[in-house]
Design an enzyme around this catalytic site. Structure first.
Site, PDB file in Angstrom:
ATOM      1  N   GLU A  79      -1.114  -6.973  -1.780  1.00 51.67           N
ATOM      2  CA  GLU A  79      -2.201  -5.911  -1.642  1.00 51.67           C
ATOM      3  C   GLU A  79      -1.913  -4.553  -2.319  1.00 51.67           C
ATOM      4  O   GLU A  79      -2.133  -3.480  -1.860  1.00 51.67           O
ATOM      5  CB  GLU A  79      -2.586  -5.768  -0.045  1.00 51.67           C
ATOM      6  CG  GLU A  79      -2.973  -6.851   0.381  1.00 51.67           C
ATOM      7  CD  GLU A  79      -3.217  -6.587   2.012  1.00 51.67           C
ATOM      8  OE1 GLU A  79      -3.590  -5.571   2.251  1.00 51.67           O
ATOM      9  OE2 GLU A  79      -3.357  -7.739   2.687  1.00 51.67           O
TER      10      GLU A  79
ATOM     11  N   HIS B 135       0.885  -1.124  -0.007  1.00 52.06           N
ATOM     12  CA  HIS B 135       0.149  -0.133  -0.216  1.00 52.06           C
ATOM     13  C   HIS B 135       0.867   1.165  -0.004  1.00 52.06           C
ATOM     14  O   HIS B 135       1.436   1.709   1.156  1.00 52.06           O
ATOM     15  CB  HIS B 135      -1.024  -0.017   1.116  1.00 52.06           C
ATOM     16  CG  HIS B 135      -1.734  -1.318   1.410  1.00 52.06           C
ATOM     17  ND1 HIS B 135      -3.061  -1.451   0.359  1.00 52.06           N
ATOM     18  CD2 HIS B 135      -2.020  -2.377   2.133  1.00 52.06           C
ATOM     19  CE1 HIS B 135      -3.639  -2.408   0.597  1.00 52.06           C
ATOM     20  NE2 HIS B 135      -2.846  -3.059   1.875  1.00 52.06           N
TER      21      HIS B 135
ATOM     22  N   ASP C  25      -1.730  -0.954  -4.024  1.00 55.82           N
ATOM     23  CA  ASP C  25      -2.486   0.019  -4.615  1.00 55.82           C
ATOM     24  C   ASP C  25      -1.815   1.396  -4.394  1.00 55.82           C
ATOM     25  O   ASP C  25      -0.613   1.238  -3.592  1.00 55.82           O
ATOM     26  CB  ASP C  25      -3.826  -0.045  -3.950  1.00 55.82           C
ATOM     27  CG  ASP C  25      -3.956   0.075  -2.479  1.00 55.82           C
ATOM     28  OD1 ASP C  25      -2.743   0.296  -1.738  1.00 55.82           O
ATOM     29  OD2 ASP C  25      -5.019  -0.483  -1.961  1.00 55.82           O
TER      30      ASP C  25
HETATM   31  C1  XIL Z   1      -9.342  -3.971   4.150  1.00 52.38           C
HETATM   32  C2  XIL Z   1     -10.601  -4.241   3.227  1.00 52.38           C
HETATM   33  O1  XIL Z   1     -10.301  -3.922   1.957  1.00 52.38           O
HETATM   34  C3  XIL Z   1     -11.719  -3.357   3.666  1.00 52.38           C
HETATM   35  O2  XIL Z   1     -12.959  -3.667   3.175  1.00 52.38           O
HETATM   36  C4  XIL Z   1     -12.071  -3.698   5.045  1.00 52.38           C
HETATM   37  O3  XIL Z   1     -13.028  -2.829   5.662  1.00 52.38           O
HETATM   38  C5  XIL Z   1     -10.746  -3.301   6.104  1.00 52.38           C
HETATM   39  O4  XIL Z   1      -9.616  -4.331   5.753  1.00 52.38           O
HETATM   40  N1  XIL Z   1      -4.450  -4.882   5.148  1.00 52.38           N
HETATM   41  C6  XIL Z   1      -5.229  -5.907   4.958  1.00 52.38           C
HETATM   42  C7  XIL Z   1      -6.151  -6.047   4.339  1.00 52.38           C
HETATM   43  O5  XIL Z   1      -4.306  -6.968   5.139  1.00 52.38           O
HETATM   44  O6  XIL Z   1      -7.026  -7.118   4.951  1.00 52.38           O
HETATM   45  C8  XIL Z   1      -7.024  -4.898   4.687  1.00 52.38           C
HETATM   46  O7  XIL Z   1      -8.095  -5.019   3.955  1.00 52.38           O
HETATM   47  C9  XIL Z   1      -6.446  -3.673   4.066  1.00 52.38           C
HETATM   48  C10 XIL Z   1      -5.031  -3.246   4.869  1.00 52.38           C
END
Ligand code: XIL
Length: 373
Positions: free
Chosen positions: A266, A237, A268
């Protein structure tokens, strides 16, 4: 299948006689979108997070796009402890089963997420006072959930976000009740319950030097106990114009040197104002008139910066394609990204490769362009 579909559609449009040129252009444009999974075949698999609407087919444009673009997927929420294990001894497997079924029908492998995490932990577990009861919850949860999907998912994020920014162990309910061997114990239980599944430790900011050092120490500790750990997930992230490329590269090298796989789990890129980095879901930011600047569209300069950032990232991933097994985006398109709601509710964000109309953005073409030289 997908190609035939579009060819037939285009054929019908043409057979129907004179059509608006825009219609044909749109159809042709959709047909010609390259597939990320095909473009990077042989380098790494390409994944997306999926929400329940997408899995249940309530998002028809995602239903077309997802199988065309991605060969693996991660449940955005439905396999987390709170939704899947809402009460002591009661499990809600329906949505997670639907995801597994969706994957089977669409030839998409599932990267399950996540067994042990301090967030989205059911209230009953948070309220357990006795250490014995908490340990029982911990054991039963892993055995039952990992056991149910054994042989049906490719991987598990066994433990998520166990570390602080300085590399020390986060003071979670798990650390508090079970002590710092709980990570090793979680991997041991996951391996027993789901023996042929790839087991990851997953975190955000674990490319940053101090947290990375803590992460390496944690992985070595699991390994030293003779317990299997197969990979580390760098959530990814990151923020526009501030991608820590040097730290990411160093992390890929150091993690791979432990003999484990590296995945970007993850991905973005935040384009909106933010006063902190990372992805602590419990951290929030105050909404002010200036925190949501692009409600009517993304300025071209920002769009270009986003493309440049994604290009640089994928260039690095390709350089280390022998060490990276997967790159997963946290969402299909900008419209359904969690970053529209976090850390400020109700923003209009643009962190992914597909826009709100499911169309590829300049960042998509920048990434794909790396392979077309
Ligand atoms: C986030 C989801 O995208 C949301 O819909 C939820 O409300 C909160 O969690 N790190 C992670 C993910 O490991 O599980 C998280 O996902 C984002 C940050």
């Amino acid at each position: 299948m997908m190609k035939i579909h579009y060819v037939i559609y285009l054929g019908c449009l043409l057979a129907a006689g004179p059509v608006k040129s825009q219609q044909v252009q749109q159809t042709t444009a959709t047909k010609e979108i390259p597939s990320l999974k095909a473009v990077f075949a042989g380098d790494f698999v390409i994944g997306t997070a999926l929400n329940a609407a997408q899995v249940e087919g309530r998002d028809p444009r995602a239903a077309l796009l997802v199988p065309q673009q991605f060969n693996v997927a991660t449940p955005e929420n439905v396999m987390k402890a709170a939704p899947i294990h809402p009460e002591w001894g009661r499990y809600n497997f329906g949505p997670a089963d639907a995801l597994v079924e969706y994957g089977r029908n669409n030839n998409i492998g599932i990267n399950a997420h996540t067994l042990i995490w301090h967030s989205q932990l059911p209230r009953f577990a948070q309220q357990l006072q006795s250490i014995d009861s908490f340990r029982l919850f911990f054991q039963e949860h892993i055995k039952t959930v990992a056991g149910r999907y054994s042989g049906k998912v490719l991987s598990w994020d066994v433990v998520n976000e166990a570390l602080n920014e300085d590399g020390s162990m986060r003071k979670s309910v798990f650390l508090d009740k079970l002590g710092d061997d709980y990570v090793t114990e979680a991997f041991r239980l996951a391996q027993e319950a789901s023996p042929n599944t790839v087991l990851y430790y997953n975190d955000y900011n674990n490319e940053q030097p101090a947290k990375r050092a803590g992460c390496i120490a944690l992985i070595k500790k699991v390994q030293a106990a003779g317990v299997r750990i197969d990979g580390v997930g760098i959530q990814g992230h990151w923020s526009l114009g501030k991608i820590p490329l040097k730290h990411i590269e160093q992390s890929i090298l150091e993690y791979a040197a432990l003999g484990i796989k590296v995945a970007i789990t993850e991905l973005d890129i935040e384009v909106l104002p933010r006063n902190f980095q990372g992805a602590d879901v419990n951290q929030r930011m105050q909404a002010t008139p200036s925190t949501n600047p692009y409600v009517n569209g993304l300025p071209d300069s920002v769009q270009q910066q986003l493309a440049a950032d994604y290009r640089a990232l994928f260039q690095l991933f390709l350089k280390h394609r022998d060490k990276i097994d997967r790159v997963t985006f946290w969402g299909v398109n900008d419209g359904n990204s969690w970053l529209n709601g976090w850390p400020v509710r109700g923003r209009t964000n643009y962190p992914l490769l597909f826009d709100r109309e499911y169309q590829p953005k300049p960042a998509f073409w920048a990434v794909v362009g790396l392979k077309n030289k």
